[in-house]
Design a protein around this motif. Sequence first.
Motif, PDB file in Angstrom:
ATOM      1  N   UNK A 158      36.180  35.872  36.781  1.00 37.99           N
ATOM      2  CA  UNK A 158      35.170  36.432  36.159  1.00 37.99           C
ATOM      3  C   UNK A 158      33.934  35.463  35.658  1.00 37.99           C
ATOM      4  N   UNK A 159      34.456  34.060  35.329  1.00 36.25           N
ATOM      5  CA  UNK A 159      33.635  33.006  34.823  1.00 36.25           C
ATOM      6  C   UNK A 159      32.557  32.624  35.999  1.00 36.25           C
ATOM      7  N   UNK A 160      32.819  32.778  37.198  1.00 32.78           N
ATOM      8  CA  UNK A 160      32.233  32.316  38.203  1.00 32.78           C
ATOM      9  C   UNK A 160      31.172  33.461  38.734  1.00 32.78           C
ATOM     10  N   UNK A 161      31.345  34.527  38.096  1.00 34.72           N
ATOM     11  CA  UNK A 161      30.387  35.702  38.187  1.00 34.72           C
ATOM     12  C   UNK A 161      29.296  35.607  37.265  1.00 34.72           C
ATOM     13  N   UNK A 162      30.034  35.784  36.010  1.00 35.69           N
ATOM     14  CA  UNK A 162      28.848  35.577  34.788  1.00 35.69           C
ATOM     15  C   UNK A 162      27.988  34.222  34.777  1.00 35.69           C
ATOM     16  N   UNK A 163      28.789  33.183  34.376  1.00 31.13           N
ATOM     17  CA  UNK A 163      27.917  32.145  34.356  1.00 31.13           C
ATOM     18  C   UNK A 163      26.750  31.976  35.664  1.00 31.13           C
ATOM     19  N   UNK A 164      27.064  32.089  36.916  1.00 32.22           N
ATOM     20  CA  UNK A 164      26.008  31.833  37.684  1.00 32.22           C
ATOM     21  C   UNK A 164      24.774  32.953  37.603  1.00 32.22           C
ATOM     22  N   UNK A 165      25.506  34.318  37.310  1.00 32.19           N
ATOM     23  CA  UNK A 165      24.414  35.341  37.286  1.00 32.19           C
ATOM     24  C   UNK A 165      23.380  34.919  36.017  1.00 32.19           C
ATOM     25  N   UNK A 166      23.908  34.612  35.034  1.00 31.10           N
ATOM     26  CA  UNK A 166      23.178  34.525  33.595  1.00 31.10           C
ATOM     27  C   UNK A 166      22.341  33.218  33.970  1.00 31.10           C
ATOM     28  N   UNK A 167      22.932  32.421  34.610  1.00 36.28           N
ATOM     29  CA  UNK A 167      22.214  31.051  34.775  1.00 36.28           C
ATOM     30  C   UNK A 167      20.891  31.287  35.814  1.00 36.28           C
ATOM     31  N   UNK A 168      21.200  32.231  36.821  1.00 37.87           N
ATOM     32  CA  UNK A 168      20.170  32.395  37.789  1.00 37.87           C
ATOM     33  C   UNK A 168      19.112  33.137  37.152  1.00 37.87           C
ATOM     34  N   UNK A 169      19.562  34.333  36.209  1.00 41.65           N
ATOM     35  CA  UNK A 169      18.442  34.704  35.546  1.00 41.65           C
ATOM     36  C   UNK A 169      17.524  33.956  34.707  1.00 41.65           C
ATOM     37  N   UNK A 170      18.213  33.104  33.887  1.00 45.68           N
ATOM     38  CA  UNK A 170      17.527  32.213  33.106  1.00 45.68           C
ATOM     39  C   UNK A 170      16.635  31.256  34.010  1.00 45.68           C
ATOM     40  N   UNK A 171      17.121  30.847  34.817  1.00 47.95           N
ATOM     41  CA  UNK A 171      16.090  29.951  35.973  1.00 47.95           C
ATOM     42  C   UNK A 171      15.005  30.733  36.375  1.00 47.95           C
ATOM     43  N   UNK A 172      15.217  31.941  36.669  1.00 50.87           N
ATOM     44  CA  UNK A 172      14.124  32.641  37.172  1.00 50.87           C
ATOM     45  C   UNK A 172      13.012  33.070  36.229  1.00 50.87           C
ATOM     46  N   UNK A 173      13.439  33.243  34.878  1.00 45.63           N
ATOM     47  CA  UNK A 173      12.392  33.645  33.878  1.00 45.63           C
ATOM     48  C   UNK A 173      12.045  32.147  33.467  1.00 45.63           C
ATOM     49  N   UNK A 174      12.496  31.088  33.336  1.00 45.02           N
ATOM     50  CA  UNK A 174      11.782  30.010  33.238  1.00 45.02           C
ATOM     51  C   UNK A 174      10.826  29.455  34.187  1.00 45.02           C
ATOM     52  N   UNK A 175      10.970  29.769  35.361  1.00 45.32           N
ATOM     53  CA  UNK A 175      10.038  29.516  36.397  1.00 45.32           C
ATOM     54  C   UNK A 175       8.892  30.661  36.297  1.00 45.32           C
ATOM     55  N   UNK A 176       9.228  31.822  36.142  1.00 43.54           N
ATOM     56  CA  UNK A 176       8.013  32.887  36.052  1.00 43.54           C
ATOM     57  C   UNK A 176       7.232  32.920  34.796  1.00 43.54           C
ATOM     58  N   UNK A 177       8.069  32.274  33.792  1.00 40.00           N
ATOM     59  CA  UNK A 177       7.131  32.125  32.539  1.00 40.00           C
ATOM     60  C   UNK A 177       6.617  31.119  32.326  1.00 40.00           C
ATOM     61  N   UNK A 178       6.919  29.927  32.653  1.00 35.64           N
ATOM     62  CA  UNK A 178       6.394  28.458  32.297  1.00 35.64           C
ATOM     63  C   UNK A 178       5.779  27.790  33.616  1.00 35.64           C
ATOM     64  N   UNK A 179       6.374  27.842  34.719  1.00 34.06           N
ATOM     65  CA  UNK A 179       6.188  26.921  35.693  1.00 34.06           C
ATOM     66  C   UNK A 179       5.328  27.627  36.722  1.00 34.06           C
ATOM     67  N   UNK A 180       5.575  28.946  37.107  1.00 38.17           N
ATOM     68  CA  UNK A 180       4.967  29.450  38.274  1.00 38.17           C
ATOM     69  C   UNK A 180       3.374  29.291  38.424  1.00 38.17           C
ATOM     70  N   UNK A 181       2.735  28.960  39.612  1.00 36.55           N
ATOM     71  CA  UNK A 181       1.527  29.180  39.930  1.00 36.55           C
ATOM     72  C   UNK A 181       1.055  30.684  40.026  1.00 36.55           C
ATOM     73  N   UNK A 182      -0.206  31.029  40.097  1.00 34.36           N
ATOM     74  CA  UNK A 182      -0.417  32.494  40.409  1.00 34.36           C
ATOM     75  C   UNK A 182      -0.360  32.364  41.789  1.00 34.36           C
ATOM     76  N   UNK A 183       0.821  33.678  42.028  1.00 39.23           N
ATOM     77  CA  UNK A 183       1.019  33.916  43.402  1.00 39.23           C
ATOM     78  C   UNK A 183       1.199  35.478  43.688  1.00 39.23           C
ATOM     79  N   UNK A 184       0.346  36.148  42.754  1.00 39.74           N
ATOM     80  CA  UNK A 184       0.024  37.729  43.010  1.00 39.74           C
ATOM     81  C   UNK A 184       1.328  38.233  42.635  1.00 39.74           C
ATOM     82  N   UNK A 185       2.450  37.991  43.387  1.00 41.84           N
ATOM     83  CA  UNK A 185       3.652  38.882  43.188  1.00 41.84           C
ATOM     84  C   UNK A 185       3.925  38.466  41.564  1.00 41.84           C
ATOM     85  N   UNK A 186       3.862  37.128  41.211  1.00 43.64           N
ATOM     86  CA  UNK A 186       4.247  36.762  40.010  1.00 43.64           C
ATOM     87  C   UNK A 186       3.178  37.172  38.967  1.00 43.64           C
TER      88      UNK A 186
END
Length: 232
Positions: A204-232
């Motif tokens: 369970x740890x190796x489902x829960x932690x990677x999935x949470x981490x992936x969502x966090x990483x995507x939100x950091x990229x999308x909210x703080x780092x991403x250039x204007x790519x249309x889809x974002x």
Amino acid sequence: MSKRLAAEFFGTFWLVFGGCGSAVLAAAFPDLGIGFAGVALAFGLTVVTMAYAVGGISGGHFNPAVSLGLAVGGRLDWKDLIPYWIAQVLGAIVAAAALYAIASGKADWTAGGFATNGYGELSPGGYALSSALLIETILTAGFLIVILGSTSKIAPVGFGPLAIGLALTLIHLISIPVTNTSVHPARSTGVALFAETAAIGQLWVFWVAPLIGAAIGALIWRGLLAPDEGAL
């Protein structure tokens, strides 16, 4: 869609067979083995090679956490997430089964941990649950930032797979002593089914932690780092 799922199946198969196979087979000999660094490199090479081979078909996720992160990041349609997960988990299980069949051909071989992930007694370095949760979350978040950044419109064309493979190598160099490195729920699931330890109980740890981490990483990229790519 069938070709995309087939690409995810074979890509995940290659990652688990090559990465975990390097640990089960090639790292098993004290004098001739490749060691932690070799295993880390093997995981990175599986991603690089298969991303170039079939990444253009499916996006080259080969990992349920990556698929979730790309859905959060706007790079994958949410309706495709579960089919991708199924293909990835099946690819990991088939790879683990093939690896088990090969490894068991050695007369004195026992499955033991079978390249599984774990904490406490199942951690290579004896690290606690809290350490496992934290490192798997942080490293998966970082992995998603690398993936999203290296495949964005501002990144050099054609170098994404290299950056992603090197990132996965680095991740393994950091965390093999802690959890034997997952950041990949399907990889953890496939080998856990064949291990002779309590790996299933810790899965369970190796489902829960990677999935949470992936969502966090995507939100950091999308909210703080991403250039204007249309889809974002």
